[in-house]
Design a protein around this motif. Structure first.
Motif, PDB file in Angstrom:
ATOM      1  N   PRO A  13      30.105 -13.230 -65.134  1.00 34.38           N
ATOM      2  CA  PRO A  13      30.458 -12.846 -63.928  1.00 34.38           C
ATOM      3  C   PRO A  13      29.389 -11.887 -63.254  1.00 34.38           C
ATOM      4  CG  PRO A  13      31.571 -11.555 -65.194  1.00 34.38           C
ATOM      5  CD  PRO A  13      30.926 -12.498 -65.997  1.00 34.38           C
ATOM      6  N   PRO A  14      29.463 -11.742 -61.928  1.00 33.57           N
ATOM      7  CA  PRO A  14      28.446 -10.740 -61.274  1.00 33.57           C
ATOM      8  C   PRO A  14      29.071  -9.252 -61.469  1.00 33.57           C
ATOM      9  CG  PRO A  14      29.742 -11.811 -59.732  1.00 33.57           C
ATOM     10  CD  PRO A  14      30.073 -12.591 -60.904  1.00 33.57           C
ATOM     11  N   PHE A  15      28.192  -8.435 -61.176  1.00 36.47           N
ATOM     12  CA  PHE A  15      28.671  -6.844 -61.178  1.00 36.47           C
ATOM     13  C   PHE A  15      29.822  -6.856 -60.180  1.00 36.47           C
ATOM     14  CE2 PHE A  15      28.124  -2.269 -60.309  1.00 36.47           C
ATOM     15  CZ  PHE A  15      28.914  -1.918 -61.108  1.00 36.47           C
ATOM     16  N   ARG A  16      30.822  -6.298 -60.289  1.00 34.15           N
ATOM     17  CA  ARG A  16      31.882  -6.345 -59.340  1.00 34.15           C
ATOM     18  C   ARG A  16      32.863  -4.895 -59.365  1.00 34.15           C
ATOM     19  NH1 ARG A  16      34.474 -10.596 -60.446  1.00 34.15           N
ATOM     20  NH2 ARG A  16      33.512 -11.976 -59.044  1.00 34.15           N
ATOM     21  N   VAL A  17      32.933  -4.230 -58.239  1.00 35.78           N
ATOM     22  CA  VAL A  17      33.672  -2.988 -58.148  1.00 35.78           C
ATOM     23  C   VAL A  17      34.804  -3.242 -57.273  1.00 35.78           C
ATOM     24  CG1 VAL A  17      33.461  -0.556 -57.500  1.00 35.78           C
ATOM     25  CG2 VAL A  17      31.592  -1.648 -58.734  1.00 35.78           C
ATOM     26  N   ALA A  18      36.102  -3.185 -57.521  1.00 41.00           N
ATOM     27  CA  ALA A  18      37.382  -3.043 -56.946  1.00 41.00           C
ATOM     28  C   ALA A  18      37.579  -1.815 -56.387  1.00 41.00           C
ATOM     29  CB  ALA A  18      38.312  -3.742 -57.614  1.00 41.00           C
ATOM     30  N   ILE A  19      37.786  -1.564 -55.251  1.00 42.86           N
ATOM     31  CA  ILE A  19      38.164  -0.043 -54.604  1.00 42.86           C
ATOM     32  C   ILE A  19      39.548  -0.214 -54.041  1.00 42.86           C
ATOM     33  CG2 ILE A  19      37.507   1.564 -52.794  1.00 42.86           C
ATOM     34  CD1 ILE A  19      34.603   0.553 -53.343  1.00 42.86           C
ATOM     35  N   THR A  20      40.352   0.739 -54.172  1.00 44.46           N
ATOM     36  CA  THR A  20      41.465   1.012 -53.662  1.00 44.46           C
ATOM     37  C   THR A  20      41.699   2.557 -53.101  1.00 44.46           C
ATOM     38  OG1 THR A  20      42.600  -0.657 -55.142  1.00 44.46           O
ATOM     39  CG2 THR A  20      44.132   0.935 -53.851  1.00 44.46           C
ATOM     40  N   VAL A  21      42.114   2.625 -51.829  1.00 44.94           N
ATOM     41  CA  VAL A  21      42.114   3.910 -51.276  1.00 44.94           C
ATOM     42  C   VAL A  21      43.838   3.824 -50.592  1.00 44.94           C
ATOM     43  CG1 VAL A  21      41.409   5.551 -49.380  1.00 44.94           C
ATOM     44  CG2 VAL A  21      39.868   4.104 -50.780  1.00 44.94           C
ATOM     45  N   LEU A  22      44.354   4.977 -51.153  1.00 44.11           N
ATOM     46  CA  LEU A  22      45.780   5.170 -50.310  1.00 44.11           C
ATOM     47  C   LEU A  22      45.777   6.258 -49.601  1.00 44.11           C
ATOM     48  CD1 LEU A  22      47.957   4.797 -53.583  1.00 44.11           C
ATOM     49  CD2 LEU A  22      47.114   3.049 -51.797  1.00 44.11           C
ATOM     50  N   THR A  23      46.203   6.317 -48.271  1.00 44.49           N
ATOM     51  CA  THR A  23      46.111   7.128 -47.264  1.00 44.49           C
ATOM     52  C   THR A  23      47.446   7.060 -46.267  1.00 44.49           C
ATOM     53  OG1 THR A  23      44.688   8.156 -45.573  1.00 44.49           O
ATOM     54  CG2 THR A  23      44.678   5.683 -45.629  1.00 44.49           C
ATOM     55  N   ASP A  24      47.480   8.274 -45.740  1.00 49.54           N
ATOM     56  CA  ASP A  24      48.589   8.187 -44.674  1.00 49.54           C
ATOM     57  C   ASP A  24      48.461   7.261 -43.509  1.00 49.54           C
ATOM     58  OD1 ASP A  24      50.251   9.808 -46.366  1.00 49.54           O
ATOM     59  OD2 ASP A  24      49.432  11.485 -45.369  1.00 49.54           O
ATOM     60  N   GLN A  25      47.223   7.634 -42.942  1.00 49.58           N
ATOM     61  CA  GLN A  25      47.130   6.858 -41.551  1.00 49.58           C
ATOM     62  C   GLN A  25      45.477   6.135 -41.791  1.00 49.58           C
ATOM     63  OE1 GLN A  25      47.789   9.626 -38.468  1.00 49.58           O
ATOM     64  NE2 GLN A  25      49.901   9.300 -38.336  1.00 49.58           N
ATOM     65  N   VAL A  26      45.551   5.193 -41.228  1.00 49.83           N
ATOM     66  CA  VAL A  26      44.039   4.489 -41.064  1.00 49.83           C
ATOM     67  C   VAL A  26      43.953   3.518 -39.916  1.00 49.83           C
ATOM     68  CG1 VAL A  26      45.132   2.376 -42.575  1.00 49.83           C
ATOM     69  CG2 VAL A  26      42.570   2.913 -42.576  1.00 49.83           C
ATOM     70  N   GLN A  27      42.984   3.438 -39.225  1.00 52.03           N
ATOM     71  CA  GLN A  27      42.688   2.342 -38.157  1.00 52.03           C
ATOM     72  C   GLN A  27      41.842   1.248 -38.849  1.00 52.03           C
ATOM     73  OE1 GLN A  27      41.521   5.237 -35.193  1.00 52.03           O
ATOM     74  NE2 GLN A  27      43.593   5.406 -34.062  1.00 52.03           N
ATOM     75  N   PRO A  28      42.158   0.044 -38.703  1.00 52.95           N
ATOM     76  CA  PRO A  28      41.330  -0.864 -39.365  1.00 52.95           C
ATOM     77  C   PRO A  28      40.140  -1.339 -38.501  1.00 52.95           C
ATOM     78  CG  PRO A  28      43.665  -1.642 -39.031  1.00 52.95           C
ATOM     79  CD  PRO A  28      43.329  -0.424 -38.427  1.00 52.95           C
ATOM     80  N   VAL A  29      39.847  -1.424 -37.309  1.00 50.41           N
ATOM     81  CA  VAL A  29      38.619  -1.443 -36.746  1.00 50.41           C
ATOM     82  C   VAL A  29      37.565  -0.495 -36.798  1.00 50.41           C
ATOM     83  CG1 VAL A  29      37.294  -1.739 -34.309  1.00 50.41           C
ATOM     84  CG2 VAL A  29      39.842  -2.750 -34.765  1.00 50.41           C
ATOM     85  N   PRO A  30      37.829   0.863 -36.864  1.00 51.75           N
ATOM     86  CA  PRO A  30      36.801   2.041 -37.367  1.00 51.75           C
ATOM     87  C   PRO A  30      36.248   1.800 -38.662  1.00 51.75           C
ATOM     88  CG  PRO A  30      38.145   3.137 -35.964  1.00 51.75           C
ATOM     89  CD  PRO A  30      38.776   1.697 -36.288  1.00 51.75           C
ATOM     90  N   VAL A  31      37.193   1.497 -39.748  1.00 51.24           N
ATOM     91  CA  VAL A  31      36.988   1.259 -41.145  1.00 51.24           C
ATOM     92  C   VAL A  31      36.304   0.076 -41.329  1.00 51.24           C
ATOM     93  CG1 VAL A  31      38.025   0.905 -43.202  1.00 51.24           C
ATOM     94  CG2 VAL A  31      38.944   2.880 -41.800  1.00 51.24           C
ATOM     95  N   ARG A  32      36.346  -0.809 -40.731  1.00 47.87           N
ATOM     96  CA  ARG A  32      35.694  -2.015 -41.054  1.00 47.87           C
ATOM     97  C   ARG A  32      34.334  -1.893 -40.558  1.00 47.87           C
ATOM     98  NH1 ARG A  32      38.447  -6.402 -42.540  1.00 47.87           N
ATOM     99  NH2 ARG A  32      40.755  -6.252 -42.436  1.00 47.87           N
ATOM    100  N   ALA A  33      33.974  -1.400 -39.242  1.00 52.76           N
ATOM    101  CA  ALA A  33      32.744  -1.204 -38.696  1.00 52.76           C
ATOM    102  C   ALA A  33      31.984  -0.221 -39.869  1.00 52.76           C
ATOM    103  CB  ALA A  33      32.989  -0.547 -37.392  1.00 52.76           C
ATOM    104  N   ALA A  34      32.484   0.858 -40.258  1.00 55.43           N
ATOM    105  CA  ALA A  34      31.821   1.760 -41.119  1.00 55.43           C
ATOM    106  C   ALA A  34      31.320   1.169 -42.268  1.00 55.43           C
ATOM    107  CB  ALA A  34      32.753   2.925 -41.330  1.00 55.43           C
ATOM    108  N   VAL A  35      32.255   0.447 -43.109  1.00 59.95           N
ATOM    109  CA  VAL A  35      31.819  -0.398 -44.128  1.00 59.95           C
ATOM    110  C   VAL A  35      30.678  -1.167 -44.011  1.00 59.95           C
ATOM    111  CG1 VAL A  35      32.806  -1.815 -46.008  1.00 59.95           C
ATOM    112  CG2 VAL A  35      34.249  -0.074 -45.366  1.00 59.95           C
TER     113      VAL A  35
END
Length: 294
Positions: free
Chosen positions: A201-223
């Motif tokens: 398999p390719p090198f893979r890193v799965a990331i999980t972040v738990l937080t109180d509040q998050v706005q999807p659009v800015p997060v997607r753009a930043a990533v």
């Protein structure tokens, strides 16, 4: 007509990471690999380094010190030896770029705090998992306050050499320390899997972040922006999945090795070596060790 002054570099370690690193150094217009050092003259990696046109020596840090001086030394050996290597090199003026997961030196991820590396002499590249995860996590946590961050790194067993296997505890601890430092998350968990699956398999890193509040659009753009930055020096870097919901962000990063001597699945080696060479070039330019004139 142009002339170029190359920074004199040496590589400590001739394992899987060291050999790919040598290939990347040889492709650099700013770096000159003057020496590759292994533990023993019987090391298979030293024979391969010699076939690549490098001068080699056995005897570890002692052999390296005898054949200096060097502007930059890459430590691709193991975490248990790194403190000794720095103790010997600290007084020589050489910059030491650490590719082992030793918990010393200043932690650097090029797209996050790479500009700091230009003035540093002891650079800690965390781990391959850290290099893959931190750019994405740093981007995410600019838009939310994380309560918990989890990072799960999965690599092909064939891409993990002897030193990596010996240093798994340090790998986990140092990666967690970097995640904590760059995200300010109060709780961090890092796990590592070495998969014997075929095909690898390719090198893979799965990331999980738990937080109180998050706005999807800015997060997607930043990533997306963060991934683009990493691809400028590691083209095989990709965010293959990103899910943003109430209180939870999940992302998957995959890294494939592009255009080198290693298999495509060995993205873990590719990303940390690409980061090391990039920082070495920037460091050398900042210190005036690389000059180009026409």
């Amino acid at each position: 007509m142009s002339t170029t002054k190359h920074a004199r570099v040496a590589v400590l370690g001739a394992g899987l990471i060291g050999l790919d690193l040598i290939g990347k150094i040889q492709q650099s217009a700013a770096l000159d690999c003057r020496l590759v050092v292994g533990r023993s003259s019987q090391t298979l990696g030293l024979a391969r380094a010699a076939q690549m046109g490098c001068e080699t020596a056995a005897g570890g840090i002692t052999a390296l010190l005898k054949q200096g001086p060097f502007d930059i030394v890459f430590d691709a050996s193991n975490a248990d030896s790194h403190a000794e290597h720095w103790a010997h090199l600290e007084g020589t003026g050489a910059a030491l770029i650490d590719l082992t997961p030793a918990p010393i030196g200043t932690m650097v991820v090029p797209t996050v705090n790479g500009t700091e590396a230009r003035s540093l002499r002891h650079i800690n590249l965390v781990s391959c998992g850290g290099q893959a995860a931190v750019p994405v996590l740093h981007a995410i946590t600019q838009h939310c306050a994380p309560a918990y961050v989890e990072v799960v790194c999965t690599g092909a067993s064939a891409s993990a050499g002897r030193a990596t296997r010996l240093n798994l505890d340090q790998y986990i601890a140092t990666t967690a320390a970097a995640v904590r430092a760059f995200t300010e998350a109060p709780e961090v968990k890092v796990m590592v899997n070495l998969s014997p699956a075929r095909p690898e398999p390719p090198f893979r890193v799965a990331i999980t972040v738990l937080t109180d509040q998050v706005q999807p659009v800015p997060v997607r753009a930043a990533v997306e922006a963060a991934a683009h930055q990493v691809r400028t020096f590691a083209p095989g870097f990709a965010v293959t999945s990103l899910q943003v919901s109430d209180g939870r962000i999940s992302a998957v990063v995959e890294v494939t090795a592009e255009g080198g001597r290693i298999p495509r699945y060995a993205g873990n080696l590719d990303i940390i070596n690409a980061a090391a060479v990039l920082l070495a070039q920037q460091h050398a330019a900042a210190r005036g060790e690389v000059e180009t004139a026409s």
